[in-house]
Design a protein around this motif. Structure first.
Motif, PDB file in Angstrom:
ATOM      1  N   GLY A  43       0.842  -1.185   0.000  1.00  0.00           N
ATOM      2  CA  GLY A  43       0.000   0.000   0.000  1.00  0.00           C
ATOM      3  C   GLY A  43       0.878   1.236   0.000  1.00  0.00           C
ATOM      4  O   GLY A  43       2.097   1.149  -0.192  1.00  0.00           O
ATOM      5  N   GLU A  44       0.284   2.363   0.223  1.00  0.00           N
ATOM      6  CA  GLU A  44       1.058   3.600   0.219  1.00  0.00           C
ATOM      7  C   GLU A  44       2.013   3.672   1.403  1.00  0.00           C
ATOM      8  O   GLU A  44       3.157   4.096   1.262  1.00  0.00           O
ATOM      9  N   ASN A  45       1.566   3.222   2.569  1.00  0.00           N
ATOM     10  CA  ASN A  45       2.390   3.329   3.777  1.00  0.00           C
ATOM     11  C   ASN A  45       2.709   1.990   4.422  1.00  0.00           C
ATOM     12  O   ASN A  45       3.174   1.960   5.560  1.00  0.00           O
ATOM     13  N   TYR A  46       2.444   0.897   3.736  1.00  0.00           N
ATOM     14  CA  TYR A  46       2.700  -0.401   4.349  1.00  0.00           C
ATOM     15  C   TYR A  46       3.054  -1.437   3.286  1.00  0.00           C
ATOM     16  O   TYR A  46       2.816  -1.256   2.103  1.00  0.00           O
ATOM     17  N   ARG A  47       3.634  -2.522   3.772  1.00  0.00           N
ATOM     18  CA  ARG A  47       3.980  -3.645   2.911  1.00  0.00           C
ATOM     19  C   ARG A  47       3.815  -4.913   3.743  1.00  0.00           C
ATOM     20  O   ARG A  47       4.395  -5.030   4.831  1.00  0.00           O
ATOM     21  N   ILE A  48       3.035  -5.845   3.229  1.00  0.00           N
ATOM     22  CA  ILE A  48       2.817  -7.119   3.904  1.00  0.00           C
ATOM     23  C   ILE A  48       3.354  -8.222   2.997  1.00  0.00           C
ATOM     24  O   ILE A  48       2.998  -8.308   1.830  1.00  0.00           O
ATOM     25  N   TYR A  49       4.205  -9.052   3.547  1.00  0.00           N
ATOM     26  CA  TYR A  49       4.794 -10.153   2.790  1.00  0.00           C
ATOM     27  C   TYR A  49       4.505 -11.440   3.535  1.00  0.00           C
ATOM     28  O   TYR A  49       4.842 -11.583   4.712  1.00  0.00           O
ATOM     29  N   PHE A  50       3.859 -12.387   2.873  1.00  0.00           N
ATOM     30  CA  PHE A  50       3.498 -13.660   3.476  1.00  0.00           C
ATOM     31  C   PHE A  50       4.015 -14.788   2.587  1.00  0.00           C
ATOM     32  O   PHE A  50       3.404 -15.133   1.573  1.00  0.00           O
ATOM     33  N   PRO A  51       5.168 -15.393   2.926  1.00  0.00           N
ATOM     34  CA  PRO A  51       5.781 -16.419   2.070  1.00  0.00           C
ATOM     35  C   PRO A  51       5.173 -17.813   2.295  1.00  0.00           C
ATOM     36  O   PRO A  51       5.819 -18.709   2.824  1.00  0.00           O
ATOM     37  N   LEU A  52       3.941 -18.008   1.878  1.00  0.00           N
ATOM     38  CA  LEU A  52       3.232 -19.263   2.122  1.00  0.00           C
ATOM     39  C   LEU A  52       3.916 -20.446   1.438  1.00  0.00           C
ATOM     40  O   LEU A  52       4.179 -21.474   2.070  1.00  0.00           O
TER      41      LEU A  52
END
Length: 75
Positions: A43-52
């Motif tokens: 997103g503009e102010n966030y980053r979510i990384y989920f290495p499933l």
């Protein structure tokens, strides 16, 4: 108190060993962590990384290797 100190040393050594393995894996397997099942949401102010997919692959390989080691030492 001595047993607690030993426990802390074992935990610290295990974490250090895991860190070394991660560094080696990143060098020799650059695709690890970028598999098709790894999710990344930005997103503009966030980053979510989920290495499933990476977690599943590492878990599968770890289970197989651990079973092989256990079978070798139980003979």
């Amino acid at each position: 108190m001595v047993e607690f100190g030993r426990l802390l040393l074992i935990i610290g050594g295990t974490i250090a060993f895991a860190g070394i393995l991660i560094l080696i894996a990143a060098k020799y397997f650059p695709w690890l962590g970028n598999l098709p099942g790894d999710f990344e949401i930005e997103g503009e102010n966030y980053r979510i990384y989920f290495p499933l997919a990476t977690m599943l692959l590492v878990s599968l390989l770890g289970t197989v290797l651990l079973n092989i080691v256990i079978r070798i030492f139980n003979r």
